[in-house]
Design an enzyme around this catalytic site. Structure first.
Site, PDB file in Angstrom:
ATOM      1  NE  ARG A 156       3.904  -4.284   9.030  1.00 42.71           N
ATOM      2  CZ  ARG A 156       3.353  -3.641   8.005  1.00 42.71           C
ATOM      3  NH1 ARG A 156       3.876  -2.507   7.588  1.00 42.71           N
ATOM      4  NH2 ARG A 156       2.305  -4.125   7.398  1.00 42.71           N
ATOM      5  CG  ASP A 438       4.348  -1.624   0.683  1.00 43.22           C
ATOM      6  OD1 ASP A 438       3.252  -1.660   0.092  1.00 43.22           O
ATOM      7  OD2 ASP A 438       4.486  -1.115   1.813  1.00 43.22           O
TER       8      ASP A 438
END
Length: 544
Positions: A156, A438
């Site tokens: 990613r 996050d």
């Protein structure tokens, strides 16, 4: 091309990652696509301005109606290793070598190797992370399985809003995703393809089919340069933006040779409503801790439409991440409660038709795989076409009813500040109240605080209005609750994080991305520049 010297202690990794050949390749990649990246970012601004000026709402595009109405096209089938990917490990920052090795040895079917949401993109972290992926792919990590036997790597790269400060091409800092993607493909693409284990990617924060088209052109260019067959690269697009929800079929169409499907996640997607419409009172998003979950109409409709769209076109549809952490004592009541909560929420996604989802806690992997075995058959659920379903723009734009609680406000303040504090330490995620947080949860947290101040929302608890002054006062209370400073520098850093958070939520104009704001912030850049030069002794050295 200009490239900064190696961070202290990473000289060997630097030499492996930045070879003459890899730099030539990266320079050509950036030079070829840099202007198109600029155009994409300008189009985002133009679209937002158009919506603001007109007061219009998004809808399904007329110009692409022929794509949606054509029943004949399908995405190319994914390779065997992607057909059964029930449980991925999410937020796996590859610079964390120990956790990365644990994940390679886990029973998960896939690993979201995250250079984006769960990662702080310091120069040290990017080099260390790319080098760790290189070692894994080339079977150079002791006590780790061969790459063909390990969980499949879903790489990613950063999203389009991020830049890499340490490399310049033709006088401009390079786009972060091209830096990450280019180096990963150059060093690992052929090897992953030969081992029938990739190269596979997640694409973050795509907002339109034109952005998907750009990625597809990049894939074709790289495949040609590296001598890989067309369609070797496969990518799962994360639908994290409300505008992209209206272009899901078009996104699949643009990537039909390279698609590994679409993914839905709750918090970045919810935050995008504040990003695009937060100044409109009709889009006041209520307390996420009490009123926002995947059972609400706007989120359930989004997930249903994603599953229907993917399966109609022969693509995989994956759900979001279970962020809850299991307590250590497997026989305890808290352990059973957390497991029951995760099971209930993920069973809703399975029953809706998802083909897989993510967890953070390794202890949840086998429980969730068992859930798939009990409630599904076969490698995936692509035969569930959901033809009975009709999702309208009204469904996708329907805000849930609810207010703001004191608990929710303080929780959002804490998450926002602690995320900034983690970034100043060079970490992309942290743990708070039994779950991993996050950039996605930080985005929704600071977005809600900004919006509640903007609309002078009243607290359900006592009728107080959410104002700048109230948030400032509550911030001091929250910091007393979370403060765990071992050194003077820890306390100074937390104080700095608090000041940055308050600066962001007080702004007249909403900063589009928290990570962009931090990545351009002088405090963040100067802090990590000193650490990379080795001048700070009592803080972690993995910094920008």
């Amino acid at each position: 091309m200009e490239l900064e010297p190696s961070p202290k202690g990473l000289e060997a990794e630097y030499r492996t990652v930045f070879t003459t050949a890899s730099l030539v390749f990266l320079q050509e990649l950036v030079s070829t696509f840099d202007e198109e990246v600029e155009q994409i970012l300008r189009l985002r601004i133009s679209k937002k301005t158009q919506l603001d000026l007109s007061g219009d709402l998004p809808g399904f595009l007329e110009v692409t109606a022929p794509v949606r109405s054509d029943p004949t096209w399908r995405v190319r089938p994914v390779p065997q290793r992607l057909q059964r990917r029930h449980v991925d490990v999410g937020d796996l920052a590859p610079c964390d070598t120990q956790r990365f090795i644990q994940a390679l040895n886990s029973p998960a079917q896939g690993l979201q190797v995250d250079f984006d949401d769960g990662n702080c993109p310091t120069y040290h972290n990017q080099i260390k992370g790319i080098h760790n992926v290189y070692r894994a792919v080339h079977n150079q990590i002791p006590n780790a399985p061969q790459i063909s036997q390990a969980p499949v790597l879903m790489l990613r790269p950063r999203a389009w809003n991020m830049v890499e400060h340490n490399m310049m091409v033709k006088g401009k800092e390079v786009p972060g995703p091209l830096f990450d993607f280019g180096l990963l493909m150059f060093h690992c693409g052929q090897r992953l393809f030969d081992c029938e284990s990739g190269p596979f990617f997640y694409l973050s924060k795509v907002e339109s089919y034109l952005e998907a088209r750009l990625w597809n052109n990049i894939f074709l260019w790289v495949e040609q340069k590296l001598g890989l067959p067309v369609g070797s690269i496969k990518a799962t697009v994360l639908i994290e933006n409300v505008l992209a929800a209206f272009e899901m079929e078009e996104i699949l169409y643009e990537l039909r040779e390279h698609s590994a499907g679409l993914n839905c996640g709750i918090w970045d997607y919810s935050a995008s409503f504040v990003n695009k419409f937060g100044h409109r009172e009709a889009f006041l998003l209520p307390d996420r801790s009490k009123y926002v979950n995947m059972e609400k109409r706007f989120l359930r409709s989004y997930m249903d439409l994603l599953i229907q769209t993917c399966h109609r076109r022969g693509a995989l549809a994956t759900g979001g991440m279970a962020a809850l952490l299991l307590p250590q004592d497997t026989n305890s009541a808290p352990y059973r409660a957390v497991l029951a909560n995760v099971t209930r929420l993920k069973l809703l996604e399975i029953q809706a038709g998802v083909d897989g989802f993510m967890v953070y806690d390794f202890g949840l992997i086998e429980h969730m795989q068992k859930l798939f075995r009990l409630h599904t058959s076969g490698n995936n659920q692509m035969l569930q076409l959901r033809d009975d379903l009709t999702v309208t723009p009204g469904d996708l734009l329907s805000m849930p009813v609810g207010g703001v609680t004191l608990y929710g406000l303080k929780y959002n303040i804490a998450v926002g500040i602690l995320f900034i504090d983690a970034w100043l330490k060079g970490r992309g995620h942290f743990f708070y109240r039994g779950q991993v947080e996050d950039s996605a949860t930080a985005e929704i947290s600071r977005s809600q605080v900004w919006q509640w101040i903007r609309h002078q929302t009243q607290l359900e608890d006592d009728g107080r209005v959410v104002t700048r002054g109230l948030v400032t006062g509550l911030t001091q209370e929250v910091m007393e609750d979370v403060k765990c400073c071992r050194t003077v520098r820890d306390e100074q850093r937390l104080s700095t994080a608090t000041a940055i958070f308050l600066e962001i939520v007080r702004k007249r104009d909403f900063p589009e991305f928290l990570t962009t704001y931090l990545n351009l912030d002088h405090t963040f850049l100067s802090t990590h520049a000193k650490q990379e030069a080795g001048r700070v002794e009592d803080m972690p050295c993995s910094k920008l």
